[in-house]
Scaffold this motif. Sequence first.
Motif, PDB file in Angstrom:
ATOM      1  N   ARG A  61       0.854  -1.191   0.000  1.00  0.00           N
ATOM      2  CA  ARG A  61       0.000   0.000   0.000  1.00  0.00           C
ATOM      3  C   ARG A  61       0.889   1.239   0.000  1.00  0.00           C
ATOM      4  O   ARG A  61       1.772   1.375   0.851  1.00  0.00           O
ATOM      5  N   SER A  62       0.630   2.121  -0.957  1.00  0.00           N
ATOM      6  CA  SER A  62       1.280   3.423  -1.053  1.00  0.00           C
ATOM      7  C   SER A  62       2.798   3.337  -1.169  1.00  0.00           C
ATOM      8  O   SER A  62       3.495   4.300  -0.897  1.00  0.00           O
ATOM      9  N   GLY A  63       3.307   2.186  -1.551  1.00  0.00           N
ATOM     10  CA  GLY A  63       4.740   2.046  -1.784  1.00  0.00           C
ATOM     11  C   GLY A  63       5.595   1.944  -0.543  1.00  0.00           C
ATOM     12  O   GLY A  63       6.803   1.713  -0.645  1.00  0.00           O
ATOM     13  N   SER A  64       4.998   2.087   0.659  1.00  0.00           N
ATOM     14  CA  SER A  64       5.820   2.134   1.868  1.00  0.00           C
ATOM     15  C   SER A  64       5.325   1.216   2.978  1.00  0.00           C
ATOM     16  O   SER A  64       5.912   1.191   4.056  1.00  0.00           O
ATOM     17  N   SER A  65       4.237   0.483   2.744  1.00  0.00           N
ATOM     18  CA  SER A  65       3.752  -0.524   3.690  1.00  0.00           C
ATOM     19  C   SER A  65       3.524  -1.828   2.935  1.00  0.00           C
ATOM     20  O   SER A  65       3.090  -1.812   1.782  1.00  0.00           O
ATOM     21  N   LEU A  66       3.799  -2.935   3.594  1.00  0.00           N
ATOM     22  CA  LEU A  66       3.749  -4.235   2.925  1.00  0.00           C
ATOM     23  C   LEU A  66       3.207  -5.289   3.874  1.00  0.00           C
ATOM     24  O   LEU A  66       3.533  -5.295   5.070  1.00  0.00           O
ATOM     25  N   ILE A  67       2.387  -6.188   3.342  1.00  0.00           N
ATOM     26  CA  ILE A  67       1.927  -7.366   4.076  1.00  0.00           C
ATOM     27  C   ILE A  67       2.154  -8.590   3.202  1.00  0.00           C
ATOM     28  O   ILE A  67       1.727  -8.621   2.047  1.00  0.00           O
ATOM     29  N   ALA A  68       2.845  -9.583   3.738  1.00  0.00           N
ATOM     30  CA  ALA A  68       3.057 -10.853   3.048  1.00  0.00           C
ATOM     31  C   ALA A  68       2.431 -11.967   3.878  1.00  0.00           C
ATOM     32  O   ALA A  68       2.398 -11.900   5.113  1.00  0.00           O
ATOM     33  N   PHE A  69       1.934 -13.015   3.202  1.00  0.00           N
ATOM     34  CA  PHE A  69       1.294 -14.120   3.911  1.00  0.00           C
ATOM     35  C   PHE A  69       1.367 -15.384   3.071  1.00  0.00           C
ATOM     36  O   PHE A  69       1.587 -15.332   1.859  1.00  0.00           O
ATOM     37  N   ARG A  70       1.166 -16.527   3.741  1.00  0.00           N
ATOM     38  CA  ARG A  70       1.156 -17.834   3.093  1.00  0.00           C
ATOM     39  C   ARG A  70      -0.106 -18.581   3.466  1.00  0.00           C
ATOM     40  O   ARG A  70      -0.527 -18.578   4.636  1.00  0.00           O
ATOM     41  N   ILE A  71      -0.710 -19.260   2.494  1.00  0.00           N
ATOM     42  CA  ILE A  71      -1.863 -20.105   2.739  1.00  0.00           C
ATOM     43  C   ILE A  71      -1.370 -21.519   3.040  1.00  0.00           C
ATOM     44  O   ILE A  71      -0.497 -22.031   2.328  1.00  0.00           O
ATOM     45  N   PRO A  72      -1.881 -22.176   4.091  1.00  0.00           N
ATOM     46  CA  PRO A  72      -1.437 -23.549   4.368  1.00  0.00           C
ATOM     47  C   PRO A  72      -1.647 -24.457   3.165  1.00  0.00           C
ATOM     48  O   PRO A  72      -2.599 -24.303   2.406  1.00  0.00           O
ATOM     49  N   ALA A  73      -0.737 -25.410   3.001  1.00  0.00           N
ATOM     50  CA  ALA A  73      -0.807 -26.311   1.854  1.00  0.00           C
ATOM     51  C   ALA A  73      -1.896 -27.362   2.010  1.00  0.00           C
ATOM     52  O   ALA A  73      -2.399 -27.890   1.020  1.00  0.00           O
ATOM     53  N   GLN A  74      -2.276 -27.667   3.237  1.00  0.00           N
ATOM     54  CA  GLN A  74      -3.290 -28.687   3.477  1.00  0.00           C
ATOM     55  C   GLN A  74      -4.465 -28.102   4.253  1.00  0.00           C
ATOM     56  O   GLN A  74      -4.281 -27.302   5.159  1.00  0.00           O
ATOM     57  N   ASP A  75      -5.676 -28.539   3.877  1.00  0.00           N
ATOM     58  CA  ASP A  75      -6.909 -28.122   4.548  1.00  0.00           C
ATOM     59  C   ASP A  75      -6.910 -26.614   4.770  1.00  0.00           C
ATOM     60  O   ASP A  75      -7.197 -26.110   5.842  1.00  0.00           O
ATOM     61  N   HIS A 283       3.564 -11.393   7.649  1.00  0.00           N
ATOM     62  CA  HIS A 283       4.662 -10.426   7.826  1.00  0.00           C
ATOM     63  C   HIS A 283       4.116  -9.056   7.429  1.00  0.00           C
ATOM     64  O   HIS A 283       3.745  -8.837   6.279  1.00  0.00           O
ATOM     65  N   CYS A 284       4.051  -8.141   8.391  1.00  0.00           N
ATOM     66  CA  CYS A 284       3.371  -6.857   8.183  1.00  0.00           C
ATOM     67  C   CYS A 284       4.315  -5.710   8.544  1.00  0.00           C
ATOM     68  O   CYS A 284       4.872  -5.693   9.647  1.00  0.00           O
ATOM     69  N   VAL A 285       4.494  -4.776   7.618  1.00  0.00           N
ATOM     70  CA  VAL A 285       5.359  -3.614   7.857  1.00  0.00           C
ATOM     71  C   VAL A 285       4.578  -2.355   7.499  1.00  0.00           C
ATOM     72  O   VAL A 285       4.158  -2.176   6.354  1.00  0.00           O
ATOM     73  N   PHE A 286       4.369  -1.495   8.482  1.00  0.00           N
ATOM     74  CA  PHE A 286       3.634  -0.246   8.294  1.00  0.00           C
ATOM     75  C   PHE A 286       4.600   0.926   8.113  1.00  0.00           C
ATOM     76  O   PHE A 286       5.735   0.903   8.590  1.00  0.00           O
ATOM     77  N   ASP A 287       4.097   1.983   7.488  1.00  0.00           N
ATOM     78  CA  ASP A 287       4.814   3.252   7.401  1.00  0.00           C
ATOM     79  C   ASP A 287       4.247   4.213   8.444  1.00  0.00           C
ATOM     80  O   ASP A 287       3.217   3.965   9.066  1.00  0.00           O
ATOM     81  N   ASN A 288       4.940   5.322   8.638  1.00  0.00           N
ATOM     82  CA  ASN A 288       4.471   6.484   9.400  1.00  0.00           C
ATOM     83  C   ASN A 288       4.290   6.250  10.901  1.00  0.00           C
ATOM     84  O   ASN A 288       3.600   7.006  11.572  1.00  0.00           O
ATOM     85  N   GLU A 289       4.971   5.221  11.444  1.00  0.00           N
ATOM     86  CA  GLU A 289       4.915   5.033  12.893  1.00  0.00           C
ATOM     87  C   GLU A 289       5.536   6.211  13.619  1.00  0.00           C
ATOM     88  O   GLU A 289       5.065   6.619  14.684  1.00  0.00           O
ATOM     89  N   GLU A 290       6.573   6.800  13.033  1.00  0.00           N
ATOM     90  CA  GLU A 290       7.291   7.888  13.705  1.00  0.00           C
ATOM     91  C   GLU A 290       6.491   9.182  13.764  1.00  0.00           C
ATOM     92  O   GLU A 290       6.887  10.119  14.470  1.00  0.00           O
ATOM     93  N   VAL A 291       5.389   9.261  13.031  1.00  0.00           N
ATOM     94  CA  VAL A 291       4.554  10.470  13.072  1.00  0.00           C
ATOM     95  C   VAL A 291       3.122  10.132  13.474  1.00  0.00           C
ATOM     96  O   VAL A 291       2.189  10.849  13.140  1.00  0.00           O
ATOM     97  N   GLY A 292       2.929   9.013  14.197  1.00  0.00           N
ATOM     98  CA  GLY A 292       1.636   8.732  14.796  1.00  0.00           C
ATOM     99  C   GLY A 292       0.796   7.666  14.136  1.00  0.00           C
ATOM    100  O   GLY A 292      -0.271   7.315  14.658  1.00  0.00           O
ATOM    101  N   SER A 293       1.205   7.164  12.969  1.00  0.00           N
ATOM    102  CA  SER A 293       0.528   6.040  12.300  1.00  0.00           C
ATOM    103  C   SER A 293      -0.831   6.365  11.706  1.00  0.00           C
ATOM    104  O   SER A 293      -1.513   5.476  11.202  1.00  0.00           O
ATOM    105  N   GLY A 294      -1.254   7.629  11.750  1.00  0.00           N
ATOM    106  CA  GLY A 294      -2.606   7.969  11.317  1.00  0.00           C
ATOM    107  C   GLY A 294      -2.722   8.270   9.837  1.00  0.00           C
ATOM    108  O   GLY A 294      -3.290   9.308   9.453  1.00  0.00           O
ATOM    109  N   THR A 295      -2.206   7.385   8.989  1.00  0.00           N
ATOM    110  CA  THR A 295      -2.265   7.562   7.543  1.00  0.00           C
ATOM    111  C   THR A 295      -2.885   6.315   6.917  1.00  0.00           C
ATOM    112  O   THR A 295      -3.062   5.293   7.589  1.00  0.00           O
ATOM    113  N   LYS A 296      -3.166   6.386   5.631  1.00  0.00           N
ATOM    114  CA  LYS A 296      -3.788   5.232   4.955  1.00  0.00           C
ATOM    115  C   LYS A 296      -2.877   4.022   4.918  1.00  0.00           C
ATOM    116  O   LYS A 296      -3.332   2.890   4.698  1.00  0.00           O
TER     117      LYS A 296
END
Length: 467
Positions: A61-75, A283-296
């Motif tokens: 999102r917006s080039g500066s926040s990222l979320i990665a995830f994996r779906i289990p291979a079974q069930d 795995h979740c990495v947000f932007d703008n923590e240093e200025v309060g996190s109140g962004t999209k």
Amino acid sequence: MEEGREYKDTVQKLFTFIEESPSQYHAVDTMRKHLEAAGYEQLLESGAWKLKSGGKYYVIRSGSSLIAFRIPAQDSQNYCGFQIVASHSDSPSFKIKTNPEMNVEEHYVKLNVEKYGGMLCAPWFDRPLSVAGRLIVKENNRLVTKLINVDRDLVMIPNLAIHMNREANKGYDYNIQKDMLPLYGCGEAKGKFMKQIAEAANVEEDAILASDLFLYNRMRGSIWGACEEFISIPKLDDLQCAFSSLEAFLQSEEPLPSENVQANEQSEVDGKNVINEKSIPVHCVFDNEEVGSGTKQGAASTFLADTLIRINHAMGRDEAGYRQSIANSFMLSADNAHGVHPNHTDKACPTNRPYPGNGVVIKYSANQKYTTDAISAAVFEEICNRANVPYQIYVNRSDILGGSTLGNISTTQVSVNTVDIGLAQLAMHSPYETGSVKDTDYMIQAMKTFFEASVRQTEDGYELIFL
């Protein structure tokens, strides 16, 4: 010692990661490259998501926040919950203002900047700096993002000589608009800054519509100390945690089912059926923590909630299934902690005194600036015990107000049990921060164990499941 060399190998990987990440946009792009090399597929928030069992995905999102995830291979439809590690991509710096050049008596050109986050100002003086960030460029009828890093010593903020400010060593109130403006060149540099930025991005200057550019410290990472026990590098807060999360996430990938095992076959661990007990690692990495996190793209945004809901729907689960999975989810809010300072030992809590090199730090705050409570702390302590990783406790000295972090902000959007953790460091929010050679490795091992586990709610508490 072989063990020491292993720590140093991890540190060198950390140094490379940070040096490739001079801005939050570069940090996310660096993570993207690692994920794609490991076979992860990018999803667009604007597109339809078709997820499959064993699939590996990431979304930006917006080039500066990222979320990665994996779906289990079974069930895969009946996953237990989400195992989330959240960190942040940004660090305190100075942002370059639009129309930045300032002419000084026709002899100097300096750049106009504004403060981003709560930094220590003094260490920014008298050291080589450069500029990195992103440009928005017009290409035909499209607006395209270009990452920019002027990869050389470009600017410096010169100190005022002690002769002209005899009170400097008695404390000084830095004025950002006056004291912190970087020197770019002599008078002949007038009009060259944006041309140089365009050249570094390989675009025409008149194609640049807008920019997000920041100063960064050019000093490389260093291992030092009598026994080479310390590390120093820019952006340790919080790229040390972001790197650790990424490494642990990739290292924790489950092996593909063997050919002689059916995808729907139930397995046994210690005589107990474990089907439906796998969780989705996030795995979740947000932007703008240093200025309060109140962004999209900040922790207060819907980014994490949107992603988890879309995973739930794409895997064919209903709203009740989503709520059930959230109840069986857990988050590590990973943001570095203050170690006891050797020259200011009185600034630390009298009974909880974390040191660099002594393991992962669990952070507490009665006013919930940190989300840790007895339940979440106990869960994480068990994770550390399983991983054979030492841990220690941080609590603010009771008469010194501490900072906030991601956990208590992100849980306003996704209500999961959360523990706030970090690694002990010195000189937090300096452009050159100090930590331990050992601790990155400790964090990776703890996070890897966490990603490989599930935390399930029971009638009288929580159950940790290690598959």
